[in-house]
Design a protein around this motif. Structure first.
Motif, short mmCIF file in Angstrom:
data_model
loop_
_atom_site.label_atom_id
_atom_site.label_comp_id
_atom_site.label_asym_id
_atom_site.label_seq_id
_atom_site.Cartn_x
_atom_site.Cartn_y
_atom_site.Cartn_z
N VAL A 243 0.84 -1.21 0.00
CA VAL A 243 0.00 0.00 0.00
C VAL A 243 0.87 1.25 0.00
CG1 VAL A 243 -1.65 1.34 1.37
CG2 VAL A 243 -1.99 -1.11 1.06
N ASN A 244 1.92 1.24 0.79
CA ASN A 244 2.80 2.41 0.85
C ASN A 244 3.55 2.63 -0.46
OD1 ASN A 244 2.91 3.77 3.66
ND2 ASN A 244 2.89 1.58 4.13
N ILE A 245 3.96 1.55 -1.13
CA ILE A 245 4.62 1.70 -2.43
C ILE A 245 3.67 2.32 -3.44
CG2 ILE A 245 5.57 0.41 -4.38
CD1 ILE A 245 6.80 -1.52 -2.38
N ASN A 246 2.43 1.86 -3.44
CA ASN A 246 1.44 2.44 -4.35
C ASN A 246 1.16 3.90 -4.02
OD1 ASN A 246 1.12 0.01 -5.73
ND2 ASN A 246 -0.45 -0.72 -4.31
N ASN A 247 1.16 4.23 -2.73
CA ASN A 247 0.93 5.62 -2.34
C ASN A 247 2.11 6.51 -2.72
OD1 ASN A 247 -1.60 5.10 -1.25
ND2 ASN A 247 -0.80 4.72 0.81
N LEU A 248 3.34 5.98 -2.61
CA LEU A 248 4.52 6.77 -2.96
C LEU A 248 4.53 7.13 -4.45
CD1 LEU A 248 7.36 5.03 -0.91
CD2 LEU A 248 6.47 7.34 -0.60
N ALA A 249 3.94 6.29 -5.27
CA ALA A 249 3.89 6.60 -6.70
C ALA A 249 3.04 7.82 -7.00
CB ALA A 249 3.36 5.39 -7.47
N ALA A 250 2.15 8.19 -6.05
CA ALA A 250 1.27 9.34 -6.26
C ALA A 250 1.69 10.57 -5.46
CB ALA A 250 -0.17 8.96 -5.87
N VAL A 251 2.82 10.48 -4.74
CA VAL A 251 3.28 11.62 -3.95
C VAL A 251 3.83 12.69 -4.89
CG1 VAL A 251 5.04 12.36 -2.29
CG2 VAL A 251 3.76 10.25 -1.90
N PRO A 252 3.51 13.98 -4.67
CA PRO A 252 4.07 15.05 -5.52
C PRO A 252 5.60 15.03 -5.51
CG PRO A 252 2.28 15.90 -4.16
CD PRO A 252 2.54 14.49 -3.69
N SER A 253 6.17 15.30 -6.66
CA SER A 253 7.62 15.17 -6.80
C SER A 253 8.39 16.14 -5.92
CB SER A 253 8.02 15.38 -8.26
OG SER A 253 7.59 16.65 -8.72
N ILE A 254 7.79 17.29 -5.61
CA ILE A 254 8.51 18.26 -4.79
C ILE A 254 8.77 17.74 -3.38
CG2 ILE A 254 6.47 19.47 -3.92
CD1 ILE A 254 8.05 22.09 -4.37
N VAL A 255 7.93 16.80 -2.92
CA VAL A 255 8.16 16.20 -1.60
C VAL A 255 9.47 15.43 -1.58
CG1 VAL A 255 7.23 14.56 0.08
CG2 VAL A 255 5.68 16.09 -1.16
N PHE A 256 9.78 14.74 -2.68
CA PHE A 256 11.05 14.03 -2.76
C PHE A 256 12.21 15.02 -2.78
CE2 PHE A 256 8.01 11.04 -4.64
CZ PHE A 256 8.31 9.90 -3.93
N GLY A 257 12.00 16.20 -3.38
CA GLY A 257 13.03 17.23 -3.34
C GLY A 257 13.30 17.71 -1.92
N LEU A 258 12.24 17.90 -1.14
CA LEU A 258 12.41 18.30 0.26
C LEU A 258 13.12 17.20 1.05
CD1 LEU A 258 8.89 19.87 0.87
CD2 LEU A 258 11.06 21.10 0.71
N LEU A 259 12.78 15.95 0.75
CA LEU A 259 13.45 14.84 1.43
C LEU A 259 14.93 14.80 1.09
CD1 LEU A 259 13.14 12.27 3.18
CD2 LEU A 259 12.67 11.02 1.06
N GLY A 260 15.25 15.00 -0.18
CA GLY A 260 16.66 15.02 -0.59
C GLY A 260 17.42 16.18 0.04
N LEU A 261 16.76 17.34 0.14
CA LEU A 261 17.40 18.50 0.78
C LEU A 261 17.70 18.22 2.24
CD1 LEU A 261 18.23 21.50 0.66
CD2 LEU A 261 15.86 22.08 1.21
N ALA A 262 16.77 17.58 2.94
CA ALA A 262 16.95 17.33 4.37
C ALA A 262 17.98 16.24 4.64
CB ALA A 262 15.61 16.95 4.99
N ILE A 263 17.98 15.18 3.82
CA ILE A 263 18.83 14.03 4.11
C ILE A 263 20.18 14.12 3.40
CG2 ILE A 263 19.04 11.53 3.88
CD1 ILE A 263 16.05 11.31 4.24
#
Length: 428
Positions: A250-270
């Motif tokens: 379920v989480n993998i399917n949900n991650l496919a629909a997450v806005p791409s900018i969220v991954f940018g924020l994650l990359g900035l933080a980590i």
């Protein structure tokens, strides 16, 4: 209840059929109209982009007769140090004054000097560096014209009458004189493909952005494909079916629909703030895009594994193969076409992303072509974003031309995915 005659029953049936046929025709018409509207919108978009961007592949050039006068250049011999401080701008200005001797006054001369690009001195430096014997000699050299001259000339039909824009009467007369004498012409703009970014439109190119996109996609592919395939194999072939694996799916399917900018924020933080990796580098961009494309690759890889018939697994088990041998020798080769298709689609999605890369600093002004995954770089979508925000008129056509190049890559990648799927897939 009154019994209906056979004729009345037939009449009612025909009425019902006529109504159903009308509704079916209406539904079919709405579908055709929707498709036609979509095709029209796509054609309109492509027509607008091509009409605006085709001019970027042609650049106006000016021919001047220049003299490598040592007195004007301020050098006595050609070497690396002297070329650094040589006055090539003075040589070009002297050539322009000799070509138009009637020009006088500071403002007129300043406008005359703006006929050629500010990068013209570097052209002379490269020529003199390649051939030191030119010192003291005279030759005719083609220079890139200024972006205002280029835009002015492209707005005309092989004449210097009509659209003016910011071009003055004097500038228009000089352009007409050069055009009539053959000292002004349009030629293929190789600079657009060989240079990096520049503040001057006539010197701006997409090479640095293309190399940055390539390095970023290489990092993304090297990380996302093996990790995604391994995760899909585990979930489909080894993981027990319980609530934890259901939660993971379920989480993998949900991650496919997450806005791409969220991954940018994650990359900035980590990756940048925690691991302190270099900002605006293809390495960080590839890591961020890996997180974004992993759900797509995992989902497509699992679908490819599910498409392999259970009889393949059972037959291999019956021959004494281990679970790993069944997966590696039989299931994985048969599912690989579908996995590759999902990977290509994921890479095409990553190629067109802008928002996550803006968050990790890949919006920097990059002139030099990156040589590795840790060098400062930008990517083609971000380059388009930067040019679209530039006020110069000439950047409009370069923005559209860069969009044409990006769309070409996306079309090629998606077409390759379809052809690869059709060629390698097996029907059971």
């Amino acid at each position: 209840m009154t019994d209906l005659t056979q004729a009345q029953v037939r009449e009612r049936i025909e009425q019902n059929l006529a109504g159903r046929h009308r509704k079916e025709k209406l539904f079919r018409g709405l579908g055709i109209a929707s498709i036609a509207f979509g095709v029209f919108a796509v054609l309109l978009l492509f027509t607008d982009i091509i009409s605006k961007g085709s001019g970027a592949f042609v650049q106006t050039a000016v021919q001047l007769e220049v003299t490598y006068d040592p007195a004007v250049l301020g050098i006595e011999e050609v070497n690396e140090e002297s070329l650094t401080w040589a006055n090539f701008t003075g040589v070009i200005r002297q050539s322009l004054r000799e070509r138009f001797p009637g020009v006088s006054g500071r403002s007129e001369k300043r406008e005359l000097y703006s006929l050629v690009s500010t990068g013209a001195p570097f052209t002379l430096r490269d020529r003199l560096q390649a051939n030191p014997a030119l010192l003291g000699q005279t030759e005719k050299v083609w220079f890139a014209a200024d972006d205002d001259v280029d835009t002015f000339l492209k707005s005309l039909d092989d004449s210097a009458e009509g659209f003016r824009g910011r071009t003055s009467d004097e500038m228009a007369a000089w352009v007409q004189t050069l055009w009539d004498s053959g000292e002004l012409k349009k030629r293929f703009n190789t600079t657009f493909f060989t240079n990096g970014d520049s503040r001057e439109p006539e010197q701006a190119g997409i090479r640095a952005a293309l190399v940055g996109s390539l390095l970023t996609l290489l990092v993304t592919l090297a990380l996302s494909f093996p990790i995604g395939v391994a995760a899909a194999i585990y979930l489909e072939e080894y993981a027990p079916k319980n609530r934890w694996t259901d939660l993971i799916e379920v989480n993998i399917n949900n991650l496919a629909a997450v806005p791409s900018i969220v991954f940018g924020l994650l990359g900035l933080a980590i990756f940048i703030n925690f691991f302190e990796l270099p900002r605006s580098a293809p390495l960080v961009g590839g890591l961020v895009l890996t997180l974004m494309t992993l759900p797509t690759i995992i989902i497509s890889s699992r679908a490819a594994l599910k498409s392999v018939p259970p009889s393949i697994r059972e037959a291999a088990m019956g021959m004494g193969a281990s679970r790993m041998q069944v997966v590696l020798h039989h299931v994985l080769p048969l599912a690989m076409p579908g996995m590759l298709t999902g990977a290509i689609i994921g890479m095409a999605q990553a190629l067109g992303e802008t928002a996550p890369l803006l968050m990790i600093g890949m919006v920097a002004f990059i002139v030099d072509v990156p040589a590795g995954i840790t060098d400062p770089a930008t990517v083609l979508p971000v380059q388009i974003f930067l040019w679209a925000d530039s006020p110069e008129r000439a950047f409009v056509e370069r923005t559209s031309a860069a969009i044409m190049v990006l769309l070409s890559f996306l079309i090629v990648m998606n077409t390759s995915a379809v052809l690869l799927r059709k060629k390698l897939e097996r029907r059971w």
